[in-house]
Design an enzyme around this catalytic site. Structure first.
Site, PDB file in Angstrom:
ATOM      1  N   CYS A 259       0.812  -1.228   0.000  1.00  0.00           N
ATOM      2  CA  CYS A 259       0.000   0.000   0.000  1.00  0.00           C
ATOM      3  C   CYS A 259       0.842   1.274   0.000  1.00  0.00           C
ATOM      4  O   CYS A 259       0.346   2.342  -0.343  1.00  0.00           O
ATOM      5  CB  CYS A 259      -0.968   0.006   1.183  1.00  0.00           C
ATOM      6  SG  CYS A 259      -0.119   0.162   2.773  1.00  0.00           S
TER       7      CYS A 259
ATOM      8  N   GLY B 167       3.499   1.680  -1.886  1.00  0.00           N
ATOM      9  CA  GLY B 167       4.058   1.860  -3.236  1.00  0.00           C
ATOM     10  C   GLY B 167       3.162   2.753  -4.088  1.00  0.00           C
ATOM     11  O   GLY B 167       2.001   3.012  -3.737  1.00  0.00           O
ATOM     12  N   LYS B 168       3.716   3.216  -5.206  1.00  0.00           N
ATOM     13  CA  LYS B 168       2.956   4.130  -6.071  1.00  0.00           C
ATOM     14  C   LYS B 168       1.687   3.477  -6.614  1.00  0.00           C
ATOM     15  O   LYS B 168       0.617   4.075  -6.627  1.00  0.00           O
ATOM     16  CB  LYS B 168       3.847   4.602  -7.229  1.00  0.00           C
ATOM     17  CG  LYS B 168       4.910   5.598  -6.773  1.00  0.00           C
ATOM     18  CD  LYS B 168       5.874   5.919  -7.895  1.00  0.00           C
ATOM     19  CE  LYS B 168       6.942   6.922  -7.423  1.00  0.00           C
ATOM     20  NZ  LYS B 168       8.012   7.100  -8.420  1.00  0.00           N
ATOM     21  N   MET B 169       1.811   2.221  -7.071  1.00  0.00           N
ATOM     22  CA  MET B 169       0.622   1.545  -7.611  1.00  0.00           C
ATOM     23  C   MET B 169      -0.371   1.245  -6.499  1.00  0.00           C
ATOM     24  O   MET B 169      -1.578   1.374  -6.682  1.00  0.00           O
ATOM     25  CB  MET B 169       1.008   0.254  -8.350  1.00  0.00           C
ATOM     26  CG  MET B 169       1.257   0.408  -9.837  1.00  0.00           C
ATOM     27  SD  MET B 169      -0.022   1.350 -10.736  1.00  0.00           S
ATOM     28  CE  MET B 169      -1.491   0.373 -10.447  1.00  0.00           C
TER      29      MET B 169
ATOM     30  N   HIS C 295       9.389   6.590 -22.499  1.00  0.00           N
ATOM     31  CA  HIS C 295       9.098   6.249 -21.106  1.00  0.00           C
ATOM     32  C   HIS C 295      10.020   7.070 -20.205  1.00  0.00           C
ATOM     33  O   HIS C 295      11.033   7.603 -20.678  1.00  0.00           O
ATOM     34  CB  HIS C 295       9.350   4.752 -20.843  1.00  0.00           C
ATOM     35  CG  HIS C 295       8.299   3.856 -21.414  1.00  0.00           C
ATOM     36  ND1 HIS C 295       8.280   3.504 -22.749  1.00  0.00           N
ATOM     37  CD2 HIS C 295       7.238   3.220 -20.836  1.00  0.00           C
ATOM     38  CE1 HIS C 295       7.248   2.697 -22.960  1.00  0.00           C
ATOM     39  NE2 HIS C 295       6.604   2.510 -21.828  1.00  0.00           N
TER      40      HIS C 295
ATOM     41  N   LYS D  31      13.547   3.804 -17.173  1.00  0.00           N
ATOM     42  CA  LYS D  31      13.228   2.553 -17.870  1.00  0.00           C
ATOM     43  C   LYS D  31      14.311   2.277 -18.912  1.00  0.00           C
ATOM     44  O   LYS D  31      14.438   2.991 -19.901  1.00  0.00           O
ATOM     45  CB  LYS D  31      11.854   2.636 -18.529  1.00  0.00           C
ATOM     46  CG  LYS D  31      11.433   1.334 -19.235  1.00  0.00           C
ATOM     47  CD  LYS D  31      10.001   1.410 -19.735  1.00  0.00           C
ATOM     48  CE  LYS D  31       9.632   0.241 -20.648  1.00  0.00           C
ATOM     49  NZ  LYS D  31       9.726  -1.070 -19.987  1.00  0.00           N
TER      50      LYS D  31
ATOM     51  N   GLY E 213       7.733  -3.482 -23.552  1.00  0.00           N
ATOM     52  CA  GLY E 213       7.195  -4.810 -23.856  1.00  0.00           C
ATOM     53  C   GLY E 213       5.920  -4.703 -24.684  1.00  0.00           C
ATOM     54  O   GLY E 213       5.657  -5.543 -25.545  1.00  0.00           O
ATOM     55  N   THR E 214       5.142  -3.653 -24.432  1.00  0.00           N
ATOM     56  CA  THR E 214       3.921  -3.430 -25.211  1.00  0.00           C
ATOM     57  C   THR E 214       4.286  -3.199 -26.681  1.00  0.00           C
ATOM     58  O   THR E 214       3.663  -3.769 -27.576  1.00  0.00           O
ATOM     59  CB  THR E 214       3.151  -2.199 -24.675  1.00  0.00           C
ATOM     60  OG1 THR E 214       3.057  -2.308 -23.262  1.00  0.00           O
ATOM     61  CG2 THR E 214       1.768  -2.110 -25.283  1.00  0.00           C
TER      62      THR E 214
END
Lengths: 322, 322
Positions: free
Chosen positions: B77, B79-81, B205, B209, B214-215
């Site tokens: 919780c 973390g940024k995400m 990005h 990074k 990968g996308t």
């Protein structure tokens, strides 16, 4: 915020904050034109692209031996599309036969196209001309870019047509169909996936085109299914040549014939954007697509394929044929 | 000629004439993590998104009554995400429970996120904490953004996972998946349709990074299937913040967290171009996608759906749920 990947200077989006939408509807609407076999059962393959409907068909016909040398007859050979297909066909190694259907005014005259003389037959002697051509080139494939009546004339000597109407848009003989099909599939698979997103649609065509692009409408239908609110009258039509040059970036030599489309989706919080563009200059993509359809039909005839009705989706599904 | 719809000034395309390609491969690779039921059969639903693999799962669990008030536990919780999902979940009316799994250093501490206190449990007391949480919130859905080990810990109390690996890319919990799926379908349906076309791929990005997106690689795989020659090392990576600001148009506040992708296809004769962009700023799209996955799982649990394994494609197929 995430409006464009490349920073643009006179950014039309900043000036026109319209909502956006993905759509995928009309290319799957298919109907069959009934067979009429009034006088004979002699059959041939026909690729027809007229204002509306757009049609590709295969009729019982003897097999051809290989891709190159396939005899094709291009109707309306004096028109822009006729000429483009003759040139693309010759370049692809097809055997473009020196006869063509045309209007009354051109009947009986010959026209030089790509260094070859073409004899034009008017409406009154079409059927006899076609019978003669079929006798000489039994595996003839007919490419027809005239009005639907020409297709009906062909019906009279026995043809089955696969018709998919497309709102009068003649841009279906090309790769854009693959994009449209993908949009349709996305809309079908992920209904409402872009709910709440806003859409902007801009399309630029030669000044003579009055109505909004049928292709844009088809794509917008897909966006609607994906949950995006967008009315067709929100499409931004660009018809001013100066705007096309300066804002859209249409090459000057293609102001009189181009089809540029741009769809821009933005998330409700403005942090995510998607953009799709399909930009066509001139007619070569349609002519090349027609040659692909000819190669496809020839292949199916040779393979004595059971199926008799095809459309451009079938052609694209076949993969690269040259 | 038909390079861009909007006229761009410092046009990166004009400077980098690399070939292009559409791809659609990795999101369909799915494996199941085996069930382990060492100690008890108590089950729960889990949404997991870690660097690799990305997973969504549903385990036997009591039904919830409605979308709002669905209890979720967000791990990592601090973390940024984690924070982003807590905020998105609260905004969507979910009941974010005040406990979370974290690292040893945070174990036993409480953290305030979105005006709520969260007690963090370290690795040693995860299982007992989860059992307590499940007793209090029997229809709990767990959101986990930590390393795959967290998922393995959950396995120990009985879970079935649907895993689809994605080259370490954590961008799968969002609408971009729909675009990727459409590309995959297009590549499958129309192999070689863009044969001879050239491709350019640019991705921007945050500077931290190192690897290529990968996308982007997944999309390029689709282009390859569509007949376009393009090697992964031809992807143009943009990591310089100044270039991102001036050329790409990334908003300054998102230089530290964005994912912009652009694919530009050009026909061999340069008269036709296609362009696709998906540009994401920040993490809100991933957090919102996670909330969608939670709503989806809750719906499936309530419906006592037979299926136990899901992924983001399934979530998007369900349509809009809020």
């Amino acid at each position: 915020m995430a409006t464009s990947f490349l920073k643009t200077t006179p950014n039309v989006f900043q000036r026109h904050q319209n909502p956006f939408a993905f759509v995928a509807n009309s290319i799957s609407a298919r109907t069959s034109v009934p067979i009429s076999q009034k006088r004979r059962s002699r059959s041939f393959a026909l690729v027809s692209m007229s204002a509306t409907p757009v049609e590709t068909s295969l009729v019982k016909s003897p097999p051809s031996s290989q891709n190159t040398g396939i005899p094709i007859m291009v109707n309306a050979c004096t028109g822009k599309m006729g000429k483009a297909v003759i040139n693309a066909g010759e370049a692809a190694g097809l055997n473009v036969v020196p006869v063509s259907f045309g209007c009354d005014e051109e009947s009986g005259q010959t026209f030089e196209i790509g260094g070859k003389e073409f004899l034009v037959h008017g409406p009154s002697d079409r059927e006899s001309a076609l019978v003669s051509a079929l006798e000489r080139y039994p595996n003839l494939i007919v490419v027809d870019y005239t009005v639907p009546n020409a297709v009906n004339d062909c019906n009279s000597i026995g043809a089955i047509f696969n018709t998919f109407s497309y709102e009068g848009n003649a841009e279906l003989y090309c790769k854009v169909v693959a994009f449209l099909a993908a949009m349709e599939i996305m809309a079908e698979q992920f209904p409402g996936a872009f709910s709440g997103y806003s859409l902007q649609v801009l399309e630029s065509h030669q000044a003579s085109k009055v109505d909004a692009s049928g292709t844009a409408k088809a794509v917008i239908s897909c966006f609607n299914k994906l949950g995006v609110s967008f009315d067709m009258d929100q499409i931004k039509l660009i018809r001013d040549p100066r705007q096309q040059l300066e804002m859209v970036g249409v090459p000057e030599e293609h102001l009189s014939g181009h089809a540029f489309h741009m769809y821009h989706l933005t998330s409700p919080d403005d942090t995510v954007s998607f953009e799709f563009q399909h930009n066509v200059c001139g007619r070569s993509i349609y002519a090349e697509g027609t040659v692909d359809a000819v190669l496809f039909l020839a292949k199916k005839i040779e393979a004595k394929d059971e199926k008799r009705l095809y459309n451009m989706i079938d052609v694209l599904r076949e993969g690269n044929m040259r």
